[in-house]
Scaffold this motif. Sequence first.
Motif, PDB file in Angstrom:
ATOM      1  N   PHE A 183       0.816  -1.213   0.000  1.00  0.00           N
ATOM      2  CA  PHE A 183       0.000   0.000   0.000  1.00  0.00           C
ATOM      3  C   PHE A 183       0.856   1.272   0.000  1.00  0.00           C
ATOM      4  O   PHE A 183       0.346   2.364  -0.241  1.00  0.00           O
ATOM      5  N   LYS A 184       2.149   1.149   0.251  1.00  0.00           N
ATOM      6  CA  LYS A 184       3.054   2.294   0.135  1.00  0.00           C
ATOM      7  C   LYS A 184       3.783   2.182  -1.206  1.00  0.00           C
ATOM      8  O   LYS A 184       4.964   1.843  -1.262  1.00  0.00           O
ATOM      9  N   ARG A 185       3.079   2.479  -2.260  1.00  0.00           N
ATOM     10  CA  ARG A 185       3.677   2.259  -3.585  1.00  0.00           C
ATOM     11  C   ARG A 185       4.881   3.152  -3.834  1.00  0.00           C
ATOM     12  O   ARG A 185       5.839   2.745  -4.495  1.00  0.00           O
ATOM     13  N   VAL A 186       4.854   4.366  -3.299  1.00  0.00           N
ATOM     14  CA  VAL A 186       5.974   5.290  -3.488  1.00  0.00           C
ATOM     15  C   VAL A 186       6.385   5.869  -2.140  1.00  0.00           C
ATOM     16  O   VAL A 186       5.545   6.355  -1.384  1.00  0.00           O
ATOM     17  N   ILE A 187       7.665   5.791  -1.853  1.00  0.00           N
ATOM     18  CA  ILE A 187       8.246   6.468  -0.698  1.00  0.00           C
ATOM     19  C   ILE A 187       9.227   7.493  -1.229  1.00  0.00           C
ATOM     20  O   ILE A 187      10.123   7.165  -2.010  1.00  0.00           O
ATOM     21  N   VAL A 188       9.046   8.748  -0.816  1.00  0.00           N
ATOM     22  CA  VAL A 188       9.919   9.829  -1.269  1.00  0.00           C
ATOM     23  C   VAL A 188      11.025  10.040  -0.244  1.00  0.00           C
ATOM     24  O   VAL A 188      10.758  10.319   0.928  1.00  0.00           O
ATOM     25  N   VAL A 189      12.255   9.887  -0.691  1.00  0.00           N
ATOM     26  CA  VAL A 189      13.413  10.076   0.169  1.00  0.00           C
ATOM     27  C   VAL A 189      13.816  11.545   0.134  1.00  0.00           C
ATOM     28  O   VAL A 189      13.933  12.139  -0.933  1.00  0.00           O
ATOM     29  N   ALA A 190      13.998  12.132   1.313  1.00  0.00           N
ATOM     30  CA  ALA A 190      14.385  13.535   1.418  1.00  0.00           C
ATOM     31  C   ALA A 190      15.665  13.797   0.640  1.00  0.00           C
ATOM     32  O   ALA A 190      16.453  12.876   0.390  1.00  0.00           O
ATOM     33  N   PRO A 191      15.900  15.046   0.252  1.00  0.00           N
ATOM     34  CA  PRO A 191      17.092  15.345  -0.544  1.00  0.00           C
ATOM     35  C   PRO A 191      18.376  14.797   0.080  1.00  0.00           C
ATOM     36  O   PRO A 191      18.596  14.932   1.284  1.00  0.00           O
ATOM     37  N   LEU A 192      19.195  14.189  -0.751  1.00  0.00           N
ATOM     38  CA  LEU A 192      20.493  13.696  -0.306  1.00  0.00           C
ATOM     39  C   LEU A 192      21.505  14.812  -0.567  1.00  0.00           C
ATOM     40  O   LEU A 192      21.734  15.200  -1.711  1.00  0.00           O
ATOM     41  N   GLU A 193      22.088  15.314   0.499  1.00  0.00           N
ATOM     42  CA  GLU A 193      22.845  16.548   0.427  1.00  0.00           C
ATOM     43  C   GLU A 193      24.351  16.376   0.253  1.00  0.00           C
ATOM     44  O   GLU A 193      25.058  17.359   0.028  1.00  0.00           O
ATOM     45  N   TYR A 194      24.839  15.155   0.365  1.00  0.00           N
ATOM     46  CA  TYR A 194      26.284  14.953   0.323  1.00  0.00           C
ATOM     47  C   TYR A 194      26.656  13.934  -0.748  1.00  0.00           C
ATOM     48  O   TYR A 194      26.003  12.896  -0.893  1.00  0.00           O
ATOM     49  N   PRO A 195      27.738  14.200  -1.495  1.00  0.00           N
ATOM     50  CA  PRO A 195      28.161  13.229  -2.499  1.00  0.00           C
ATOM     51  C   PRO A 195      28.725  11.978  -1.855  1.00  0.00           C
ATOM     52  O   PRO A 195      29.521  12.046  -0.927  1.00  0.00           O
ATOM     53  N   GLU A 196      28.297  10.838  -2.334  1.00  0.00           N
ATOM     54  CA  GLU A 196      28.828   9.551  -1.878  1.00  0.00           C
ATOM     55  C   GLU A 196      28.239   8.429  -2.728  1.00  0.00           C
ATOM     56  O   GLU A 196      27.310   8.620  -3.500  1.00  0.00           O
ATOM     57  N   LEU A 197      28.806   7.261  -2.546  1.00  0.00           N
ATOM     58  CA  LEU A 197      28.324   6.043  -3.196  1.00  0.00           C
ATOM     59  C   LEU A 197      27.614   5.212  -2.147  1.00  0.00           C
ATOM     60  O   LEU A 197      28.181   4.904  -1.095  1.00  0.00           O
ATOM     61  N   ILE A 198      26.348   4.856  -2.416  1.00  0.00           N
ATOM     62  CA  ILE A 198      25.504   4.223  -1.405  1.00  0.00           C
ATOM     63  C   ILE A 198      25.084   2.833  -1.858  1.00  0.00           C
ATOM     64  O   ILE A 198      24.531   2.657  -2.944  1.00  0.00           O
ATOM     65  N   ASP A 199      25.326   1.861  -1.010  1.00  0.00           N
ATOM     66  CA  ASP A 199      24.913   0.476  -1.245  1.00  0.00           C
ATOM     67  C   ASP A 199      23.454   0.315  -0.811  1.00  0.00           C
ATOM     68  O   ASP A 199      23.075   0.729   0.298  1.00  0.00           O
ATOM     69  N   VAL A 200      22.628  -0.248  -1.678  1.00  0.00           N
ATOM     70  CA  VAL A 200      21.202  -0.417  -1.404  1.00  0.00           C
ATOM     71  C   VAL A 200      20.850  -1.896  -1.465  1.00  0.00           C
ATOM     72  O   VAL A 200      21.254  -2.613  -2.392  1.00  0.00           O
ATOM     73  N   SER A 201      20.087  -2.379  -0.485  1.00  0.00           N
ATOM     74  CA  SER A 201      19.680  -3.782  -0.467  1.00  0.00           C
ATOM     75  C   SER A 201      18.264  -3.898   0.078  1.00  0.00           C
ATOM     76  O   SER A 201      17.695  -2.933   0.605  1.00  0.00           O
ATOM     77  N   CYS A 202      17.708  -5.091  -0.058  1.00  0.00           N
ATOM     78  CA  CYS A 202      16.355  -5.368   0.429  1.00  0.00           C
ATOM     79  C   CYS A 202      16.434  -6.448   1.497  1.00  0.00           C
ATOM     80  O   CYS A 202      16.897  -7.564   1.223  1.00  0.00           O
ATOM     81  N   ASP A 203      15.987  -6.133   2.695  1.00  0.00           N
ATOM     82  CA  ASP A 203      16.022  -7.111   3.780  1.00  0.00           C
ATOM     83  C   ASP A 203      15.027  -8.242   3.568  1.00  0.00           C
ATOM     84  O   ASP A 203      15.155  -9.306   4.176  1.00  0.00           O
ATOM     85  N   ALA A 204      14.039  -8.017   2.709  1.00  0.00           N
ATOM     86  CA  ALA A 204      13.031  -9.045   2.468  1.00  0.00           C
ATOM     87  C   ALA A 204      13.444 -10.020   1.363  1.00  0.00           C
ATOM     88  O   ALA A 204      12.940 -11.147   1.318  1.00  0.00           O
ATOM     89  N   HIS A 205      14.344  -9.596   0.480  1.00  0.00           N
ATOM     90  CA  HIS A 205      14.764 -10.431  -0.663  1.00  0.00           C
ATOM     91  C   HIS A 205      16.270 -10.281  -0.823  1.00  0.00           C
ATOM     92  O   HIS A 205      16.749  -9.261  -1.329  1.00  0.00           O
ATOM     93  N   ASN A 206      17.005 -11.285  -0.388  1.00  0.00           N
ATOM     94  CA  ASN A 206      18.448 -11.130  -0.232  1.00  0.00           C
ATOM     95  C   ASN A 206      19.234 -11.058  -1.535  1.00  0.00           C
ATOM     96  O   ASN A 206      20.434 -10.777  -1.509  1.00  0.00           O
TER      97      ASN A 206
END
Length: 247
Positions: free
Chosen positions: A158-181
């Motif tokens: 039911f939360k089809r879209v989640i808006v992430v607040a502005p990312l203010e600093y340059p970096e490389l970010i690793d993204v993963s899903c805890d529900a699907h490894n």
Amino acid sequence: MSTRIRRSAIAGIIAAIALALMLPASAARAYEAETVKDAGSIVGIVKFGGSPPAPKPVEISKDRDVCGAMQHYDESLVVDAGGGIANAVVSIPTIARGAPLVPLKDVKFDQKNCDYTPHVLAFPVGSTVDIINSDGILHSVRTESKRNPALDMAQPAFKRVIVVAPLEYPELIDVSCDAHNWMHGWWFVAGNPYYAVTDGKGAFTIKDVPPGSYTLEVWQEKLGTQTRKVTVEPGRAITVDFTMALK
């Protein structure tokens, strides 16, 4: 999580940390916008050194009715038949001034068919990110962030879209899903507008570059980083190719 996927994720995190440590102090200085005259461009291809590795299937261990509708492959190293490497980030990390850096408000990071689309998402600092759940099942997004606020949040249907607040600093970010490894991706938050993600054939283009000499850098989650000294001449395009290989 399988040993293979775990090793791939660890290798990617190590590469991201190494990239951060390699950035000189000048990369942390504020980027300045100016009118660029006689801009040039940098084009090229990032290639794999050796025979292209065969795609590695990923085991689907959960929500097979949705996630198992198609075959999934390990996306940590995607090489086409011609040797081009997809999803590598090419950038000029230490450029001090140039075209204006304009934050984006329509950056989309989709969870579709239980994969992240795109696998590597690049955008300028100050941008917001729409995390989309196109699967209609429970996902759980986690980011390994050092400078921007880290995320750890469930995203039910039911939360089809989640808006992430502005990312203010340059970096490389690793993204993963805890529900699907097997779900794994990257965000490249850029501190200047001079970056590109290679396409399926390994090609990239960086436009509107002020004339001058720079250090061009390529990062790939499994192969690490390479740098190359380049000189951009007024109004001209230069070709810079990289060849990367497994260590």
